[in-house]
Write an enzyme that holds these catalytic residues in place. Structure first.
Site, mmCIF file in Angstrom:
data_model
loop_
_atom_site.group_PDB
_atom_site.id
_atom_site.type_symbol
_atom_site.label_atom_id
_atom_site.label_comp_id
_atom_site.label_asym_id
_atom_site.label_seq_id
_atom_site.Cartn_x
_atom_site.Cartn_y
_atom_site.Cartn_z
ATOM 1 N N LYS A 116 0.683 -0.992 -0.089
ATOM 2 C CA LYS A 116 0.306 0.085 0.167
ATOM 3 C C LYS A 116 0.932 1.177 0.033
ATOM 4 O O LYS A 116 0.638 1.687 -0.325
ATOM 5 C CB LYS A 116 -1.545 -0.049 1.292
ATOM 6 C CG LYS A 116 -1.689 -1.014 0.826
ATOM 7 C CD LYS A 116 -2.561 -1.164 1.940
ATOM 8 C CE LYS A 116 -4.079 -1.853 3.150
ATOM 9 N NZ LYS A 116 -4.788 -1.033 3.033
ATOM 10 N N GLU A 200 -0.441 7.887 8.865
ATOM 11 C CA GLU A 200 -1.760 8.199 7.562
ATOM 12 C C GLU A 200 -2.631 8.705 9.127
ATOM 13 O O GLU A 200 -3.079 8.474 9.771
ATOM 14 C CB GLU A 200 -2.484 7.867 6.734
ATOM 15 C CG GLU A 200 -2.087 7.516 6.030
ATOM 16 C CD GLU A 200 -3.920 6.351 4.526
ATOM 17 O OE1 GLU A 200 -4.173 6.178 4.937
ATOM 18 O OE2 GLU A 200 -2.787 6.389 3.602
ATOM 19 N N ARG A 292 -7.492 -6.671 -8.550
ATOM 20 C CA ARG A 292 -8.575 -8.010 -8.337
ATOM 21 C C ARG A 292 -9.717 -8.005 -8.896
ATOM 22 O O ARG A 292 -10.498 -6.231 -8.318
ATOM 23 C CB ARG A 292 -8.287 -8.789 -7.109
ATOM 24 C CG ARG A 292 -8.388 -7.844 -6.257
ATOM 25 C CD ARG A 292 -8.249 -8.833 -4.998
ATOM 26 N NE ARG A 292 -8.420 -7.990 -3.673
ATOM 27 C CZ ARG A 292 -9.983 -7.542 -2.709
ATOM 28 N NH1 ARG A 292 -11.048 -7.815 -3.710
ATOM 29 N NH2 ARG A 292 -9.801 -6.492 -1.919
HETATM 30 P P1 ADP Z 1 -7.500 -3.054 3.418
HETATM 31 O O1 ADP Z 1 -7.819 -2.848 2.294
HETATM 32 O O2 ADP Z 1 -7.739 -3.157 4.955
HETATM 33 O O3 ADP Z 1 -9.779 -2.765 2.746
HETATM 34 P P2 ADP Z 1 -8.193 -0.235 3.407
HETATM 35 O O4 ADP Z 1 -7.392 1.123 3.112
HETATM 36 O O5 ADP Z 1 -9.240 0.039 2.182
HETATM 37 O O6 ADP Z 1 -8.085 -0.901 3.948
HETATM 38 O O7 ADP Z 1 -8.962 0.817 3.889
HETATM 39 C C1 ADP Z 1 -10.418 0.237 4.522
HETATM 40 C C2 ADP Z 1 -11.191 1.369 5.472
HETATM 41 O O8 ADP Z 1 -10.626 1.730 6.432
HETATM 42 C C3 ADP Z 1 -11.430 2.717 4.602
HETATM 43 O O9 ADP Z 1 -12.647 2.406 3.731
HETATM 44 C C4 ADP Z 1 -11.936 3.366 5.408
HETATM 45 O O10 ADP Z 1 -13.478 3.211 5.801
HETATM 46 C C5 ADP Z 1 -10.398 3.248 6.745
HETATM 47 N N1 ADP Z 1 -9.443 3.777 6.644
HETATM 48 C C6 ADP Z 1 -8.215 3.557 5.989
HETATM 49 N N2 ADP Z 1 -7.547 4.552 6.066
HETATM 50 C C7 ADP Z 1 -7.957 6.139 6.148
HETATM 51 C C8 ADP Z 1 -7.627 6.935 6.880
HETATM 52 N N3 ADP Z 1 -6.667 7.284 6.377
HETATM 53 N N4 ADP Z 1 -9.049 8.125 7.525
HETATM 54 C C9 ADP Z 1 -10.075 7.599 7.538
HETATM 55 N N5 ADP Z 1 -10.500 6.223 7.657
HETATM 56 C C10 ADP Z 1 -9.344 4.937 6.744
#
Ligand code: ADP
Length: 458
Positions: A116, A200, A292
């Site tokens: 990521k 982040e 994917r």
């Molecule tokens: P995964 O790959 O495990 O699904 P993601 O990076 O797509 O993880 O994040 C999943 C969820 O986590 C997002 O949809 C959001 O709700 C929350 N999230 C991720 N990063 C942040 C952030 N920087 N601030 C707030 N919520 C976040």
């Protein structure tokens, strides 16, 4: 076109792929674990091979056994579905080595986007905004703490190799930073075999909005518009809809172009998804790309009338993408409810077991993607999703009313499911108003009586 495809997955996504293969005249090979012998994907495939015992590590994650099955059945291609080996670049590479087409992006793209923090660097390089945070993985905890102090709390520490809502820790203040940091690292190591983490800013109450990408081997890349996946619990999606009720046409166009730029930069091929968080002011930030097919792809199919799995197969077989961006239109509104074997009234506790009674809804605008039926035993070894219920309609209001109607018809006896939860959401004023964020479920559960989550029957 391929003659025979092996599906290295189980459950509804295996079935979804088998169905499209059959429509295209392609023979299919299912693989399954010992506890999955009664799954519909095994019954509907032309051939099926047992690849081991229940635990994924002994079956669906065993590349050697999958290649064994591929060799015996002489397939031309492997579709990995989602989860399991879908984003394993070594597996994709091994497919190429065995002269079997991998239905997905190139191994190097999977490697680049699967990490990521490296994916964020790619987004930055094409000037797509990312959530403020560390430049790549954290090398020193002292530096990380300094950075967190300077961007301001709350911050979120994420596993570079994370996925499925796992491997994320919220840090609310500077005092708890080191403790949370250590936990995040050890969790990442345990869950993903890779302790690398990055940091982040935590965006408060964002919308999770993602764009579906299709890209052929000649460099043609389009997007199939957006999906709003803000209805989540513990960072895991429960209900998705397309198009997002939050996006203006202007923002939709801008974000779609940003998604395509990222896909171009990483040499993307096949189907993928670019995920963003959007804050209340409409500022958007790239968070990750899923290399994917995704669970929620079906709502984009309903909205655009484009069969994404069909295009995955055509593209992997070397066909040119014949759809132009200008012809991708919002034709309908679509909603998906994930039906999980979980008890919403008991904090969504998993509820595997025997399905004693099963009646799935139907009628105009209703689609059910599921591998279960009456008499099916849900194994405890895998994720708890048993079905995806999708409704579509000319308007959002119609799609919601249709979903409410379909959920009311849906009978799954013998186990608890998320049907009553989704049904209550469809009646919720906040959801109906359309301006919900990733905080919705938490607030909704606080204001919703448990009785509403216990509902059974029409
Ligand atoms: P995964 O790959 O495990 O699904 P993601 O990076 O797509 O993880 O994040 C999943 C969820 O986590 C997002 O949809 C959001 O709700 C929350 N999230 C991720 N990063 C942040 C952030 N920087 N601030 C707030 N919520 C976040």
């Amino acid at each position: 076109m391929f003659e025979k495809v092996l599906i290295a997955n189980r459950g509804e996504i295996a079935l979804r792929i088998i169905r499209t293969c059959r429509e295209l005249g392609i023979k299919t090979v299912a693989v399954y674990s010992e506890v999955d012998d009664q799954s519909l994907h095994v019954q509907l495939a032309d051939e099926a091979i047992c690849i081991g015992s229940a635990a994924s590590a002994d079956s669906y994650l065993r590349a050697d056994r999958i290649f064994g099955a591929a060799e015996i059945t002489n397939v031309d291609a492997i579709h990995p579905g989602y989860g399991f080996l879908a984003e394993n670049s070594t597996f994709a590479e091994q497919c190429c080595d065995c002269n079997i087409a991998f239905i997905g992006p190139l191994p190097e793209t999977i490697a680049k986007m699967g990490d990521k923090s490296s994916a964020k660097n790619i987004a930055k390089s094409v000037h797509v905004p990312c959530v403020p945070g560390s430049d790549g993985v954290i090398e020193s905890e002292l530096e990380a703490k300094k950075l967190a102090d300077s961007i301001g709390y709350p911050v979120i520490i994420k596993a570079a190799a994370g996925g499925g809502g796992k491997g994320m820790r919220l840090v609310n203040n500077s005092v708890s930073f080191y403790k949370e940091y250590k936990m995040a690292r050890s969790e990442a190591e345990k869950s993903f075999g890779n302790g690398a983490v990055y940091l982040e800013k935590y965006i408060e109450e964002p919308h999770h909005i993602e764009f579906q990408i299709l890209a052929d081997k000649n460099g043609k890349i389009i997007h199939l518009l957006d999906r709003d996946c803000s209805i989540q619990r513990r960072y895991q999606k429960l209900i998705e809809e397309a198009p997002s009720p939050f996006l203006s046409e202007k923002l939709r166009g801008e974000m779609g172009r940003a998604a395509v730029k990222i896909a171009e930069k990483c040499g993307y091929q096949n189907a993928g998804t670019v995920e963003f968080l959007v804050d209340r002011n409409g500022s958007y930030y790239f968070i990750e790309m899923n290399a994917r097919i995704q669970v929620e792809h079906g709502i984009s199919e309903e909205v655009t009338d484009i069969d994404i799995v069909k295009w995955q197969l055509l593209i992997a077989a070397g066909e040119k993408l014949t759809i132009d961006q200008k012809n991708v239109k919002i034709r309908k509104h679509a909603i998906e409810c994930r039906i999980n074997a979980e008890d919403p009234a008991k904090n969504f506790a998993p509820c595997p077991g025997d399905i004693a009674l099963y009646y799935s809804p139907g009628g105009y605008g209703v689609r059910v993607d599921s591998h279960v039926y009456a008499g099916y035993r849900i194994p405890q070894y895998y994720d708890s999703m048993v079905a995806k219920l999708i409704t579509s309609g000319e308007t959002r209001e119609l799609a919601i009313n249709r979903m409410y109607r379909a959920l009311s018809e849906y009978l799954i006896g013998g186990i608890k499911t998320t049907i009553p939860f989704s049904r209550a959401v469809m009646m919720d004023k906040g959801f109906i108003a359309g301006n919900y964020t990733t905080k919705f479920v938490e607030d909704f559960l606080e204001r919703t009586p448990l009785d509403a989550l216990n509902f059974e029957g029409y």
